[in-house]
Design an enzyme around this catalytic site. Structure first.
Site, PDB file in Angstrom:
ATOM      1  N   ARG A 108       0.329  -1.410   0.162  1.00 40.13           N
ATOM      2  CA  ARG A 108      -0.201  -0.075   0.074  1.00 40.13           C
ATOM      3  C   ARG A 108       1.174   1.468   0.377  1.00 40.13           C
ATOM      4  NH1 ARG A 108      -5.390   1.121   3.239  1.00 40.13           N
ATOM      5  NH2 ARG A 108      -6.612  -0.068   1.830  1.00 40.13           N
ATOM      6  N   HIS A 135      -7.270   1.221  -6.554  1.00 41.55           N
ATOM      7  CA  HIS A 135      -7.698   0.260  -5.613  1.00 41.55           C
ATOM      8  C   HIS A 135      -7.502  -1.450  -5.642  1.00 41.55           C
ATOM      9  CE1 HIS A 135      -8.104  -1.429  -1.854  1.00 41.55           C
ATOM     10  NE2 HIS A 135      -8.779  -0.379  -1.201  1.00 41.55           N
ATOM     11  N   GLN A 138      -9.396  -3.786  -3.773  1.00 33.71           N
ATOM     12  CA  GLN A 138     -10.991  -3.561  -3.258  1.00 33.71           C
ATOM     13  C   GLN A 138     -12.524  -3.831  -4.136  1.00 33.71           C
ATOM     14  OE1 GLN A 138     -11.818  -1.805  -0.263  1.00 33.71           O
ATOM     15  NE2 GLN A 138     -14.162  -2.513  -1.169  1.00 33.71           N
ATOM     16  N   ASP A 223     -17.570   6.336  -2.123  1.00 29.94           N
ATOM     17  CA  ASP A 223     -15.996   6.727  -1.140  1.00 29.94           C
ATOM     18  C   ASP A 223     -16.763   8.126  -0.188  1.00 29.94           C
ATOM     19  OD1 ASP A 223     -13.832   5.683  -0.269  1.00 29.94           O
ATOM     20  OD2 ASP A 223     -12.690   5.622  -1.961  1.00 29.94           O
ATOM     21  N   CYS A 262     -16.750   0.802   0.401  1.00 31.53           N
ATOM     22  CA  CYS A 262     -15.451   0.364   0.423  1.00 31.53           C
ATOM     23  C   CYS A 262     -15.220   0.618   2.024  1.00 31.53           C
ATOM     24  CB  CYS A 262     -14.287   1.163  -0.180  1.00 31.53           C
ATOM     25  SG  CYS A 262     -13.234   2.446  -0.795  1.00 31.53           S
ATOM     26  N   ARG A 290     -13.300  -9.130   0.318  1.00 30.67           N
ATOM     27  CA  ARG A 290     -11.725  -8.408   0.964  1.00 30.67           C
ATOM     28  C   ARG A 290     -11.091  -9.958   0.888  1.00 30.67           C
ATOM     29  NH1 ARG A 290     -10.405  -3.517   1.426  1.00 30.67           N
ATOM     30  NH2 ARG A 290      -8.335  -4.299   0.448  1.00 30.67           N
TER      31      ARG A 290
END
Ligand code: CP
Ligand code: NVA
Length: 305
Positions: A108, A135, A138, A223, A262, A290
């Site tokens: 990340r 991402h 996700q 988001d 998310c 996930r």
């Protein structure tokens, strides 16, 4: 060829579909099992995954750790600030060293380019666990969730409301590969990156009106308005004022539409309590997925080794 998982648009459509199918199958096969029990095939037996975090994380950190264990492997987790990376050791040298010590690396990172550079120098698979640009892990979990609720995603209409950010980019990348349509509603100053929009082609429609985006949509997604690394908090709050997903907006979507986020969520900003805690919200399934999606990614990466 080492199988890196850096962005959805770099996958062959058949590989993307097989990762999603594997995620569904792995989830179904271990229903009711304790989280620590390994899957019967344990495709990561004897494998070690390194995880490097330059930014905060709850879901990505725990789900990747659970995922590698359920595949029969083990994880080593480090914050980048605790590594020599944080004192300026080159990304490439870090990649060369870790390639001698582990079987895959999840990163990340603040900068997408750093993950690309890491992958260039790595001889083991590298997985993008979120960058400023995308991402991909996700949106795999999101698509698994959508398919559980509504069946195959091909032909569906999804609405993205709010910031044209990293998660939005990964949805854009997936749309032409999986044959769904994505309506993106965002303020003019916060639209998706034009290079990413171009990747979506005719599968993506851009608007500034959230009501136009949700009409007829079977899935409504939002988001945070302020992602990790964004500094213009006040300006963003003002720009996104009319982009909150509330009940009135959900009521314009398909009557059976589901709501995704998310997480972490900012109730009262991008989404109201009534929506995220309401009957159309599938955000807790989305978070759980996930694990299942990333197990399929890891198994795919290891399958080539
Ligand atoms: N959705 C997501 O990536 O959550 P974390 O930032 O908690 O990992
Ligand atoms: N867009 C958000 C996603 C967090 C999981 C961020 O980058 O902070």
């Amino acid at each position: 060829m080492v199988r890196h998982f850096l962005d959805i648009h770099r996958l062959e459509p058949a590989d993307l579909r097989s990762i999603l199918d594997d995620a569904h199958a792995r989830k179904a096969a271990r229903k009711g099992w304790p989280q620590g029990r390994a899957d019967t095939d344990a495709p990561a037996r004897d494998r070690v995954l390194a995880m490097i975090f330059e930014k905060n994380s709850t879901r990505t950190r725990f789900s990747f750790d659970a995922a590698i264990r359920q595949l029969g492997g083990a994880a080593i987790i480090a914050n980048a600030g605790d590594m020599q990376l944080g004192r300026g050791e080159p990304v490439e040298d870090t990649a060369r060293v870790l390639s001698r010590m582990v079987d895959a690396v999840m990163i990340r990172a603040n900068s997408h380019e750093d993950v690309e550079r890491f992958a260039q120098a790595s001889t083991v698979p590298v997985i993008n666990g979120l960058t400023d640009r995308s991402h991909p892990c996700q949106i795999l979990a999101d698509i698994v969730t959508i398919e559980e609720q509504l069946g195959p995603i091909a032909g569906k209409t999804l609405a993205w409301i709010g910031d044209g950010n990293n998660v939005c980019h990964s949805f854009i990348h997936a749309a032409p590969l999986l044959g769904f349509h994505l309506n993106v509603a965002c303020p003019a100053d916060y639209h998706p990156d034009l290079r990413d929009l171009a990747r979506g082609g005719h599968a993506v429609t851009l608007t500034s009106d959230p009501r136009d985006a949700v009409r007829g949509a079977e899935v409504v997604i939002t988001d945070t308005w302020v992602s990790m690394g964004d500094s213009d908090y006040e300006a963003r709050l003002a720009a996104f004022e009319h982009y909150s997903v509330d009940q009135a907006l959900m009521d314009l979507a398909d009557p059976a539409a589901i709501f995704l986020h998310c997480l972490p969520a900012h109730r009262g900003e991008e989404v109201t309590d009534a929506v995220i805690d309401g009957p159309r919200s599938v955000v807790w399934d989305e978070a759980e997925n996930r694990i299942h999606a990333q197990k399929a990614v890891l198994a795919w990466c290891f399958a080539d080794a």
